[in-house]
Design an enzyme around this catalytic site. Structure first.
Site, mmCIF file in Angstrom:
data_model
loop_
_atom_site.group_PDB
_atom_site.id
_atom_site.type_symbol
_atom_site.label_atom_id
_atom_site.label_comp_id
_atom_site.label_asym_id
_atom_site.label_seq_id
_atom_site.Cartn_x
_atom_site.Cartn_y
_atom_site.Cartn_z
ATOM 1 N N SER A 103 0.841 -1.185 0.000
ATOM 2 C CA SER A 103 0.000 0.000 0.000
ATOM 3 C C SER A 103 0.890 1.255 0.000
ATOM 4 O O SER A 103 1.744 1.406 -0.877
ATOM 5 C CB SER A 103 -0.963 -0.052 1.196
ATOM 6 N N ASP A 129 -8.777 -4.915 -6.330
ATOM 7 C CA ASP A 129 -8.373 -3.701 -5.618
ATOM 8 C C ASP A 129 -8.986 -2.480 -6.289
ATOM 9 O O ASP A 129 -8.686 -2.177 -7.447
ATOM 10 C CB ASP A 129 -6.850 -3.601 -5.613
ATOM 11 N N HIS A 165 -8.010 -4.357 -1.660
ATOM 12 C CA HIS A 165 -6.758 -3.695 -1.297
ATOM 13 C C HIS A 165 -6.126 -4.307 -0.048
ATOM 14 O O HIS A 165 -4.900 -4.296 0.098
ATOM 15 C CB HIS A 165 -7.020 -2.203 -1.070
#
Length: 310
Positions: A113, A255, A284
């Protein structure tokens, strides 16, 4: 660690950088970095036995018997640095910690991330300091749709501040964020019960879950930290051509924050890049919720960095 950084948007600043290292002193170093809610405690250790934010990778993808794992608290995470913060600033902070530890070159940088964004910056700015990058669910830029989502979250915090209820604003922002991290498929499986009337108001099945996530977040996060780190994601930009370190890009089909097309574009633009694609109903958050698949990718990516690295 007290260090002076030349910050991209805020000029020269003296900052405190908190870090944690786990593993043998003479083992190859892995830099481990997660999302904006991650911190220096990635996995449990003898000195700090509580579970870390990436505990499900302990002993598999992150083996502290073979590697020395280094993580930091993001600069700005304590809420005391109220300036624009860039992913490049975080990369320079990690380089400063490596200097303090006397580590000339890390075996790998594993970023998920926001951590993947910082990893890309680190590889571009300090290519001589790392042998390999694994970038999970993080691209060379923030997608405009995801940036708009985060902008709404920041507006929720600002509204809470205007109404003298920062906690409520931050809680609402976190609940909006959770919807972006996960997928409709997961919610359809978990929260398919019909709404209930509570005191004459409809209450949907997912609200307890969202409110629990928000309460946990608010208890340990300052509004300033959230606002500045959220902005930092949207300020992030790096030219893939400048990332010359061998890089494994990991994409999740579902995602919604970091679309598959962006990660293919990143991988195609990297001089020495490859891409691995996973499917997950967790979207995600798959790097946190699909431990076996992520550990397999990390294992294969780290096969060539187990040599003698300072």
């Amino acid at each position: 660690l007290r260090a002076t950084l030349s910050m991209r948007h805020a000029g020269e600043r003296s900052v405190d950088i908190a870090w944690e290292v786990v593993g043998p002193v003479d083992a190859p170093v892995l830099v481990v970095a997660g999302g904006i809610s991650a911190h220096r405690h990635a996995i449990a250790s003898h000195d700090f036995p509580e579970n870390g934010w990436w505990q499900n990778q302990s002993g598999t993808g992150l083996d502290a018997r073979r590697f020395r794992l280094l993580s930091i608290d993001w600069i700005g995470a304590d809420g005391t640095l109220d300036v624009a913060i860039d992913s490049a600033d975080q990369a320079d902070a990690i380089a400063a910690v490596l200097d303090a530890l006397g580590v000339e070159k890390a075996a790998a940088f594993i970023g998920s991330s926001y951590g993947a964004m910082v990893g890309l910056q680190f590889a571009a700015r300090h290519p001589q300091r790392v042998r390999r990058l694994v970038a999970i669910s993080g691209a060379h830029r923030a997608h405009p749709y995801a940036s708009a989502w985060r902008a709404l979250q920041r507006q929720a915090v600002a509204l809470g501040q205007l109404q003298c209820d920062e906690g409520q604003g931050l809680a609402l922002a976190r609940q909006l964020a959770m919807l972006s991290y996960r997928t409709p498929n997961e919610f359809a499986e978990r929260f398919d019960e019909a709404p209930q009337l509570v005191h004459g108001r409809a209450r949907v099945a997912a609200q307890d879950y969202l409110e629990h996530c928000a309460a946990t977040w608010v208890a340990r996060t300052s509004p300033t930290a959230f606002l500045r780190l959220s902005e930092s994601i949207d300020l992030h930009r790096v030219d893939p051509r400048e990332v010359r370190v061998p890089t494994t890009v990991v994409a999740i089909v579902e995602d919604r924050l970091v679309p598959l097309d962006d990660l293919f574009a990143l991988a195609e633009g990297l001089p020495r890049g490859e891409i691995r694609v996973l499917r997950s109903k967790y979207g995600h958050d798959a790097f946190l919720t699909e431990p076996r698949e992520i550990a397999d990718i990390l294992g294969k990516s780290l096969e060539d960095v187990c040599g003698d690295v300072a």
